[in-house]
Design an enzyme around this catalytic site. Sequence first.
Site, PDB file in Angstrom:
ATOM      1  N   GLY A 154     -36.225  24.495   2.899  1.00  0.00           N
ATOM      2  CA  GLY A 154     -35.723  24.882   4.709  1.00  0.00           C
ATOM      3  C   GLY A 154     -34.916  26.181   4.826  1.00  0.00           C
ATOM      4  O   GLY A 154     -33.873  26.697   4.148  1.00  0.00           O
ATOM      5  N   ARG A 166     -41.105  25.774  -0.521  1.00  0.00           N
ATOM      6  CA  ARG A 166     -41.033  24.030  -1.083  1.00  0.00           C
ATOM      7  C   ARG A 166     -42.054  24.268  -2.616  1.00  0.00           C
ATOM      8  O   ARG A 166     -43.419  24.488  -2.564  1.00  0.00           O
ATOM      9  CB  ARG A 166     -41.206  23.016  -0.584  1.00  0.00           C
ATOM     10  CG  ARG A 166     -40.662  23.015   1.080  1.00  0.00           C
ATOM     11  CD  ARG A 166     -40.623  21.910   1.851  1.00  0.00           C
ATOM     12  NE  ARG A 166     -39.478  22.293   2.734  1.00  0.00           N
ATOM     13  CZ  ARG A 166     -37.725  22.208   2.984  1.00  0.00           C
ATOM     14  NH1 ARG A 166     -37.582  21.663   2.239  1.00  0.00           N
ATOM     15  NH2 ARG A 166     -38.176  22.264   4.423  1.00  0.00           N
ATOM     16  N   ASP A 168     -29.823  20.417  -0.602  1.00  0.00           N
ATOM     17  CA  ASP A 168     -29.514  19.642  -1.371  1.00  0.00           C
ATOM     18  C   ASP A 168     -30.637  20.080  -2.594  1.00  0.00           C
ATOM     19  O   ASP A 168     -30.091  19.354  -3.600  1.00  0.00           O
ATOM     20  CB  ASP A 168     -29.914  18.010  -0.904  1.00  0.00           C
ATOM     21  CG  ASP A 168     -29.672  17.010  -1.734  1.00  0.00           C
ATOM     22  OD1 ASP A 168     -28.375  16.619  -2.634  1.00  0.00           O
ATOM     23  OD2 ASP A 168     -30.672  15.982  -2.172  1.00  0.00           O
ATOM     24  N   THR A 182     -28.273  25.190   4.481  1.00  0.00           N
ATOM     25  CA  THR A 182     -29.324  24.220   5.606  1.00  0.00           C
ATOM     26  C   THR A 182     -29.327  23.890   7.144  1.00  0.00           C
ATOM     27  O   THR A 182     -27.589  24.099   7.062  1.00  0.00           O
ATOM     28  CB  THR A 182     -29.227  22.895   4.169  1.00  0.00           C
ATOM     29  OG1 THR A 182     -30.824  22.196   5.376  1.00  0.00           O
ATOM     30  CG2 THR A 182     -28.161  22.691   4.144  1.00  0.00           C
ATOM     31  N   ASP A 212     -29.096  21.318   8.287  1.00  0.00           N
ATOM     32  CA  ASP A 212     -28.952  19.200   8.370  1.00  0.00           C
ATOM     33  C   ASP A 212     -27.488  19.389   7.879  1.00  0.00           C
ATOM     34  O   ASP A 212     -26.697  18.685   8.217  1.00  0.00           O
ATOM     35  CB  ASP A 212     -29.862  19.256   7.336  1.00  0.00           C
ATOM     36  CG  ASP A 212     -31.713  19.164   7.092  1.00  0.00           C
ATOM     37  OD1 ASP A 212     -31.199  19.589   8.257  1.00  0.00           O
ATOM     38  OD2 ASP A 212     -31.866  19.251   6.823  1.00  0.00           O
ATOM     39  N   ASP A 226     -26.186  18.281   5.120  1.00  0.00           N
ATOM     40  CA  ASP A 226     -26.407  17.797   4.749  1.00  0.00           C
ATOM     41  C   ASP A 226     -25.733  17.611   3.025  1.00  0.00           C
ATOM     42  O   ASP A 226     -26.228  16.641   2.638  1.00  0.00           O
ATOM     43  CB  ASP A 226     -27.541  16.538   4.767  1.00  0.00           C
ATOM     44  CG  ASP A 226     -28.491  17.610   4.095  1.00  0.00           C
ATOM     45  OD1 ASP A 226     -28.252  19.237   4.207  1.00  0.00           O
ATOM     46  OD2 ASP A 226     -30.161  17.176   3.698  1.00  0.00           O
ATOM     47  N   ARG A 281     -33.618  16.006   8.863  1.00  0.00           N
ATOM     48  CA  ARG A 281     -33.573  15.336   7.391  1.00  0.00           C
ATOM     49  C   ARG A 281     -33.535  14.081   8.154  1.00  0.00           C
ATOM     50  O   ARG A 281     -32.905  13.084   8.920  1.00  0.00           O
ATOM     51  CB  ARG A 281     -34.220  15.542   6.695  1.00  0.00           C
ATOM     52  CG  ARG A 281     -34.721  15.667   5.499  1.00  0.00           C
ATOM     53  CD  ARG A 281     -34.603  16.358   4.040  1.00  0.00           C
ATOM     54  NE  ARG A 281     -34.506  17.196   4.108  1.00  0.00           N
ATOM     55  CZ  ARG A 281     -35.398  18.165   3.338  1.00  0.00           C
ATOM     56  NH1 ARG A 281     -36.335  16.954   2.588  1.00  0.00           N
ATOM     57  NH2 ARG A 281     -35.914  19.248   3.258  1.00  0.00           N
ATOM     58  N   VAL A 292     -35.272  24.735  16.228  1.00  0.00           N
ATOM     59  CA  VAL A 292     -33.446  25.112  15.867  1.00  0.00           C
ATOM     60  C   VAL A 292     -33.661  25.367  14.633  1.00  0.00           C
ATOM     61  O   VAL A 292     -32.511  26.033  14.459  1.00  0.00           O
ATOM     62  CB  VAL A 292     -33.422  23.525  16.276  1.00  0.00           C
ATOM     63  CG1 VAL A 292     -32.008  23.520  15.243  1.00  0.00           C
ATOM     64  CG2 VAL A 292     -33.648  22.956  16.846  1.00  0.00           C
TER      65      VAL A 292
HETATM   66  P1  ADP Z   1     -33.896  21.422   0.258  1.00  0.00           P
HETATM   67  O1  ADP Z   1     -33.229  22.597  -0.597  1.00  0.00           O
HETATM   68  O2  ADP Z   1     -33.665  22.011   1.760  1.00  0.00           O
HETATM   69  O3  ADP Z   1     -33.112  20.191   0.423  1.00  0.00           O
HETATM   70  P2  ADP Z   1     -36.247  20.795  -0.576  1.00  0.00           P
HETATM   71  O4  ADP Z   1     -35.883  19.193  -0.445  1.00  0.00           O
HETATM   72  O5  ADP Z   1     -37.558  20.973  -0.175  1.00  0.00           O
HETATM   73  O6  ADP Z   1     -35.199  21.595   0.494  1.00  0.00           O
HETATM   74  O7  ADP Z   1     -35.728  21.665  -2.587  1.00  0.00           O
HETATM   75  C1  ADP Z   1     -35.843  22.821  -2.700  1.00  0.00           C
HETATM   76  C2  ADP Z   1     -36.687  23.280  -3.711  1.00  0.00           C
HETATM   77  O8  ADP Z   1     -36.173  22.766  -4.644  1.00  0.00           O
HETATM   78  C3  ADP Z   1     -37.739  22.057  -3.856  1.00  0.00           C
HETATM   79  O9  ADP Z   1     -39.310  22.612  -3.213  1.00  0.00           O
HETATM   80  C4  ADP Z   1     -38.587  22.255  -5.699  1.00  0.00           C
HETATM   81  O10 ADP Z   1     -38.338  23.791  -5.660  1.00  0.00           O
HETATM   82  C5  ADP Z   1     -36.979  22.535  -6.129  1.00  0.00           C
HETATM   83  N1  ADP Z   1     -36.478  21.137  -5.994  1.00  0.00           N
HETATM   84  C6  ADP Z   1     -35.752  20.123  -5.568  1.00  0.00           C
HETATM   85  N2  ADP Z   1     -35.340  19.265  -6.022  1.00  0.00           N
HETATM   86  C7  ADP Z   1     -35.331  19.235  -7.548  1.00  0.00           C
HETATM   87  C8  ADP Z   1     -35.287  18.427  -8.664  1.00  0.00           C
HETATM   88  N3  ADP Z   1     -34.785  17.180  -8.924  1.00  0.00           N
HETATM   89  N4  ADP Z   1     -35.365  19.307 -10.187  1.00  0.00           N
HETATM   90  C9  ADP Z   1     -35.433  20.594  -9.845  1.00  0.00           C
HETATM   91  N5  ADP Z   1     -35.850  21.244  -8.753  1.00  0.00           N
HETATM   92  C10 ADP Z   1     -35.903  20.764  -7.266  1.00  0.00           C
HETATM   93  O1  F6P Z   2     -34.382  21.090   5.444  1.00  0.00           O
HETATM   94  C1  F6P Z   2     -34.297  21.463   7.010  1.00  0.00           C
HETATM   95  C2  F6P Z   2     -35.363  20.869   7.719  1.00  0.00           C
HETATM   96  O2  F6P Z   2     -35.644  21.260   8.957  1.00  0.00           O
HETATM   97  C3  F6P Z   2     -34.750  19.257   8.283  1.00  0.00           C
HETATM   98  O3  F6P Z   2     -33.551  19.011   9.409  1.00  0.00           O
HETATM   99  C4  F6P Z   2     -36.548  18.738   8.400  1.00  0.00           C
HETATM  100  O4  F6P Z   2     -36.343  17.733   8.701  1.00  0.00           O
HETATM  101  C5  F6P Z   2     -37.372  19.788   7.190  1.00  0.00           C
HETATM  102  O5  F6P Z   2     -36.474  20.730   6.960  1.00  0.00           O
HETATM  103  C6  F6P Z   2     -38.771  20.131   8.175  1.00  0.00           C
HETATM  104  O6  F6P Z   2     -39.488  20.419   6.854  1.00  0.00           O
HETATM  105  P1  F6P Z   2     -40.468  21.661   7.309  1.00  0.00           P
HETATM  106  O7  F6P Z   2     -40.680  23.081   7.830  1.00  0.00           O
HETATM  107  O8  F6P Z   2     -41.168  21.404   6.042  1.00  0.00           O
HETATM  108  O9  F6P Z   2     -41.777  20.809   8.170  1.00  0.00           O
END
Ligand code: ADP
Ligand code: F6P
Length: 320
Positions: free
Chosen positions: A11, A72, A103, A125, A127, A129, A171, A251
Site C-alpha cells: 500500500g 501487490r 510488513d 505504510t 498502518d 504496524d 489492516r 486516508v
Molecule cells: P505491505 O508491504 O504494505 O504490507 P503487502 O503485504 O501486500 O503490503 O506486501 C507487498 C508485497 O511484498 C507483496 O505483494 C509481495 O510482492 C511482497 N511480499 C509479501 N510477502 C512476501 C513474502 N513472504 N515473501 C516475499 N515477498 C513477499
Molecule cells: O496497508 C495499507 C492499507 O491501506 C491498509 O490500511 C488496508 O487494510 C489495505 O492497505 C487496503 O489495501 P488495498 O489498497 O489493496 O485495498
Amino acid sequence: MKRIAILTSGGDAPGMNAAIRAVTRKAIFEGMEVYGINYGYAGLVAGDIKKLDVPDVGDIIQKGGTCLYSARYPEFASEEGQLKGIEQLKKFGIEGLVVIGGDGSYHGALALTRRGFPAVGIPGTIDNDIPGTDFTIGFDTAINTVLDAIDRIRDTATSHVRTFIIEVMGRDAGDIALWAGVAGGADDIIIPEHDFDMESVAKKVRIGRDRGKKHCLIILAEGVMPGHEFAEKLSEYGDFHSRVSVLGHIVRGGSPTARDRVLASKFGAYAVDLLKAGRGGLCVGMFDNQVVATDIVETLESRKHQPDLSLYELNHQISF
Ligand code: ADP
Ligand code: F6P
C-alpha cells in the site's frame, strides 16, 4: 557499493516520494548511482528499471502516493519470483536494494537478503504496524487526515444529535484509530488489540446523551469489524441515531505532513549510508527520536508491533 536501486511496494503511503528523493539525492551526493524500479516486486521481476538522476526526483517531496508506483505481487513469495528478481538486479549491475513498504514488502527484502542479495527496508505504510520502528512513513499524514474527517463529522453529528461510527483503515493494527481518536476527542475507540464490550459502549453513549451531549463519535479500526456490522450490533442496545462513515482510501492519499517528510528524508539518507558501507539485511527505524538499523531477520521473526496502549487508557479516562 556503487550502484543501488529503490522500489516502493504494498500500500502506498504519503511520504514515500520524500524517501525516494532522499535515497536518490543522498546516493548521488555520495558518488553512487541509483536505479528506480517501477511497480514494486512486479516491476523488479519484469525488469521495469530505470536510472534516476537529480531532476527525476525534483518536485515530488510534497506529493502523496509514489512516483515509482506500487503493486501487490504475491508471486514474489515464490523461489522463482525471487530468483528472477535477483537476475534482473544483476543484469543492471545493481549491488544493493532499498525497499520502501510495509510488513509484506519487508518479507520480500528478507527473502532477497537470505538469497545473498543485500536489501535494506524503510518502513512506509499508513498502518504504523511494522516492528523495528516507533513510527512509519505515512502514519502522521494519515492520522491528520482522519482527524480532519472527525472534526467535520463532529459538526454534523452535533447538529443532528447523532452517533457516528467512523471506520478507519489500519489492516490488523489499531494505531490509526487510537491516535486519531485521542486527537479527535472520540467517545470510544475500538481496536483489535483491546477487548471491548458492546453493552459498555452503548452505556457510554446513553450516559453522554442523558447529560445533554449532542454528538457521539466512535472510532473503529477496520481490523475489528466493518462499521455497518458494528452499528447493527450497537442498535441491539437502543436507538442511538447512528450513522456510519467509512473513510477508506481517502486516508492513504494527500500531501505528506512535515513530520512524514522529515522522517522519510532521514530514513532515506540513512539507508544509503548503510548500503554504502556494504551493509544489507537491515531495516531502518526510529526509536526515541533516533534513527537506527536493526537486523531484518531478527526484527521480522522475533519482534511484534504493539500500539501505544497507554493512549487507550488515557482516552478512557478523559472521554466520558
Ligand atoms: P505491505 O508491504 O504494505 O504490507 P503487502 O503485504 O501486500 O503490503 O506486501 C507487498 C508485497 O511484498 C507483496 O505483494 C509481495 O510482492 C511482497 N511480499 C509479501 N510477502 C512476501 C513474502 N513472504 N515473501 C516475499 N515477498 C513477499
Ligand atoms: O496497508 C495499507 C492499507 O491501506 C491498509 O490500511 C488496508 O487494510 C489495505 O492497505 C487496503 O489495501 P488495498 O489498497 O489493496 O485495498
